[in-house]
Motif scaffolding. Structure first.
Motif, PDB file in Angstrom:
ATOM      1  N   SER A   1       0.957  -1.018  -0.188  1.00  0.00           N
ATOM      2  CA  SER A   1      -0.240   0.584  -0.137  1.00  0.00           C
ATOM      3  C   SER A   1       0.773   1.347  -0.449  1.00  0.00           C
ATOM      4  O   SER A   1       1.928   1.087   0.112  1.00  0.00           O
ATOM      5  CB  SER A   1      -0.942  -0.521   1.256  1.00  0.00           C
ATOM      6  N   LYS A   2       0.478   2.438  -0.771  1.00  0.00           N
ATOM      7  CA  LYS A   2       1.336   3.821  -0.446  1.00  0.00           C
ATOM      8  C   LYS A   2       1.564   3.658   0.257  1.00  0.00           C
ATOM      9  O   LYS A   2       1.961   4.202   1.312  1.00  0.00           O
ATOM     10  CB  LYS A   2       0.091   3.995  -1.120  1.00  0.00           C
TER      11      LYS A   2
ATOM     12  N   GLU B   1       5.724   4.751   0.988  1.00  0.00           N
ATOM     13  CA  GLU B   1       5.783   6.057   0.541  1.00  0.00           C
ATOM     14  C   GLU B   1       6.489   6.639   1.698  1.00  0.00           C
ATOM     15  O   GLU B   1       7.520   7.284   0.961  1.00  0.00           O
ATOM     16  CB  GLU B   1       4.633   7.250   0.423  1.00  0.00           C
TER      17      GLU B   1
ATOM     18  N   SER C   1      10.106   4.531   1.571  1.00  0.00           N
ATOM     19  CA  SER C   1      10.985   4.545   0.057  1.00  0.00           C
ATOM     20  C   SER C   1      12.239   4.406   0.592  1.00  0.00           C
ATOM     21  O   SER C   1      13.167   4.292  -0.607  1.00  0.00           O
ATOM     22  CB  SER C   1      10.150   4.811  -1.061  1.00  0.00           C
TER      23      SER C   1
ATOM     24  N   ASN D   1       9.559   5.814  -8.652  1.00  0.00           N
ATOM     25  CA  ASN D   1       7.694   6.258  -8.314  1.00  0.00           C
ATOM     26  C   ASN D   1       6.425   4.826  -8.155  1.00  0.00           C
ATOM     27  O   ASN D   1       5.396   4.650  -7.553  1.00  0.00           O
ATOM     28  CB  ASN D   1       7.810   6.238 -10.032  1.00  0.00           C
TER      29      ASN D   1
ATOM     30  N   PHE E   1       6.346   4.903  -5.107  1.00  0.00           N
ATOM     31  CA  PHE E   1       5.562   6.010  -5.229  1.00  0.00           C
ATOM     32  C   PHE E   1       6.338   7.189  -4.038  1.00  0.00           C
ATOM     33  O   PHE E   1       5.929   7.672  -3.226  1.00  0.00           O
ATOM     34  CB  PHE E   1       4.143   5.799  -3.622  1.00  0.00           C
TER      35      PHE E   1
END
Lengths: 202, 248, 220
Positions: C42-43, C47, C50, C117, C120
């Motif tokens: 999941s983002k 995110e 990352s 990318n 995210f």
């Protein structure tokens, strides 16, 4: 071109074994010194100790009268060492390998040298495709390409054919005649050369 | 035959005899101080007003943590000495001290975890100090592993010297980075050791414990170094004489 | 042999073999792939994580690349020739590490935008991530070069090298991910970048010396 390398009272110990005790000898221009001894007597180690990459317990080493025990750079710049493994990069071609070691050699000299070691047809071959003997001959070609006063040749005749042995002996002879010195270890009989022998006894 | 050959051997011999004199004293005094410190700390020092009796593990935890760091400091310095001056005893020191230091780091980790359970409710908290002791323990393991992996003694001595020195240079950076990281992640509400005003009855036994463990570890280190010196110098005449004296 | 011919042959070797580059690249992609698959795709998780994920993957693939950097030179006798060439061994090591850094890091940077990318990672902050990589990875290479030199003559050197070197990578990873996280939350990150640069410079000065010493001891 004159050269004088003096080894004074060398003590070398490896893995708790004494390889040489109080060994002294000298190498001068025009002289061929052969280090003799059984397998494992420490012939290679002695050369490595002279070149300064294995430590000595005791001893002094002089080049042309200058004490170089603690800094062998003078000697290193003036010698060629060829060990058991020839130092040939298998991914590079014969030419590229020689160019790495002798960047200043001319194209003509390079071809000449390859002819001497019978590899003139292989100059663009990747070293990976060469046999052990051929690789060794590539390394030996360096002897034709650079002028160094002392050669240290550790078992240079291994894997060489009769032609190669003869060519190398002739090259050693001409090095001696031009005032250079050669230190060699070999088990093979030398046909045309008469060395001074340093015996390593256990 | 040259005499310098023997002079260089002379130094381990001198150390052996020096250690023979001091080893017992260090060990003895160390044990006395440790017993004194522990008994005082565990039985007589007042209980902490917040943590109660569980804080008493400090008398084990703090000396072990201090010793773990001091041992590594010593090893790093010895590594430097070994590489620069090629002193014969320096690699012996590293080899002798590394397992002791690793044991100290392990004690600090385990006692820290045990202390953490009643204080924080979990065995492990990503506290800056605990984390850097964990890294320290890993550094010790690296030194011990490379010592064991290399058979050639000269090479092994050089390798442990390089690794110890490398660890010593990195240790402050690691400590600083972990502390910085820790404040980034969570406010440093819990500190194991920093009690603002510790009464004398509490910190005096702690001091005694720390002193005792320094002496004890010094004694152990000397003992281990002596063994190693005997092993390394087994071909020299003084060791042979010594062995004959013992009638072996 | 001189420094130029040495550099040229190192460059030719690495470019022609490609193996180091491709292995490091594949390894990098694989490790990154593990996080969404193994933890959470999941983002919300990826995110903020990352930066850390990318840096762990980078550190591991650099370790992979550096681990065997002298292995072939050791086997084919080139190391002996370095030692007897009369050239400065630390400088040779420096040149070798530099070439290795180029051929490993440049491809990683090229695929980074894509992978970032996929994790995210906000594209506006990509330059921060690239800066941390440019400033931090030299330290990883130079520190790794010491471990590789120490274990080059050992039969099972790879695992040992991991044990020796990985703890020393911790500060670099902490400051790099710290910078990325600071950027993500809109704070200043120049301090962390400065520390990364300082660590890399220190490693650049000390590591060739220590690696040269270790090579010499390995050749014993």
């Amino acid at each position: 071109m004159s050269v004088n390398l003096q080894i004074n009272n060398f003590w070398i110990e490896r893995n708790e074994r004494q390889l040489c005790r109080d060994l002294s000898f000298s190498v001068s221009d025009g002289e061929l010194v052969r280090i003799a001894g059984d397998n494992g007597a420490g012939k290679s180690s002695l050369i490595k100790a002279i070149l300064g990459w294995i430590p000595i317990e005791e001893g002094l080493i002089r080049l042309n009268g200058e004490d170089i025990t603690h800094n062998r750079d003078l000697l290193l710049f003036d010698q060629i060492y060829l060990g058991h493994t020839p130092g040939i990069k298998s991914i590079l071609s014969v030419n590229e390998n020689l160019r790495m070691y002798c960047p200043n050699a001319s194209e003509v000299a390079l071809n000449e040298a390859l002819q001497q070691v019978n590899l003139e047809l292989f100059d663009d071959t990747p070293a990976a495709q060469l046999s052990a003997g051929q690789k060794r001959r590539v390394a030996l070609a360096r002897l034709w390409l650079t002028k160094k006063r002392i050669w240290f040749l550790d078992e240079p005749f291994t894997a060489l054919d009769a032609h190669g042995v003869a060519a190398l002996e002739a090259k050693i002879q001409s090095q001696l005649e031009s005032g250079g010195a050669v230190v060699i270890t070999t088990h093979q009989p030398l046909y045309h050369l008469s060395p001074k022998t340093v015996e390593l006894t256990p | 035959m040259k005499w310098t050959w023997f002079h260089r051997l002379g130094s381990p011999k001198w150390f052996y005899q020096w250690a023979e004199r001091w080893r017992g004293k260090c060990l003895g005094l160390g044990i006395v101080l440790l017993v004194l410190g522990f008994v005082w700390g565990l039985a007589f020092a007042p209980a902490d007003y917040q943590q109660g009796n569980s804080f008493r593990i400090i008398y084990l935890h703090v000396p072990a943590a201090i010793l773990a760091q001091s041992c590594y400091l010593g090893m790093g310095i010895a590594g430097f000495v070994a590489l620069v001056w090629q002193m014969k005893l320096a690699p012996v020191f590293i080899k002798a001290v590394a397992p002791v230091g690793a044991a100290m780091a392990l004690i600090a980790l385990v006692s820290g975890a045990i202390w953490g359970k009643p204080t924080w409710g979990t065995w492990w908290v990503w506290d800056a100090r605990l984390t850097s002791v964990l890294v320290l323990f890993l550094l010790y393991m690296g030194v011990i592993a490379i010592q064991n992996a290399i058979e050639d003694r000269v090479f092994a001595d050089k390798a442990v010297a390089v690794v110890s020195l490398l660890g010593l240079i990195n240790l402050p950076i690691i400590k600083y980075s972990v502390e910085w990281w820790n404040t980034l992640h969570q406010p440093a509400t819990f500190k194991l050791t920093e009690k603002p005003a510790m009464p004398v009855e509490m910190w005096l036994p702690l001091l005694i414990c720390a002193l005792g463990s320094y002496l004890f570890v010094a004694g152990i280190a000397m003992w281990r170094m002596q063994t190693e010196v005997l092993n390394r110098e087994r071909k020299s005449s003084w060791v042979k004489e010594k062995v004959v004296d013992y009638g072996i | 042999m001189n420094y130029r011919s040495f550099l040229k042959s190192e460059w030719l070797t690495l470019v022609r073999r490609k193996q180091d580059t491709i292995n490091a690249l594949l390894f990098f992609v694989m490790v990154i792939l593990l996080f969404p698959l193994g933890v959470d795709p999941s983002k919300a998780f990826l995110e903020p994580a990352s930066g850390g994920i990318v840096w762990c993957a980078v550190a591991l693939s650099i370790l992979m690349a550096v681990e065997s950097m002298y292995k072939e030179d050791f086997n084919d006798g080139s190391l002996e020739q370095w030692l007897t060439s009369g050239l400065s061994l630390p400088y040779l090591v420096f040149l070798k590490v530099f070439v290795q850094w180029l051929v490993v890091i440049v491809p990683l940077l090229l695929v980074l935008p894509l992978l970032a990318n996929m994790l995210f990672f906000p594209i506006e902050q990509l330059m921060v991530m690239i800066s941390t990589l440019l400033l931090g990875t030299p330290a990883l290479f130079f520190i790794g070069a010491i471990g590789s030199a120490l274990t080059v003559s050992l039969r099972r050197g790879a695992v040992l090298m991991l044990l020796l070197i990985l703890p020393l990578y911790i500060p670099v990873i902490i400051f790099a991910t710290g910078a990325i996280r600071a950027a993500q939350s809109g704070m200043s990150y120049s301090g962390q970048l400065a520390i990364l640069a300082a660590i890399s410079l220190t490693a650049l000065v000390l590591s060739p010396l220590m690696a040269a010493l270790s090579i010499k001891a390995s050749m014993n």
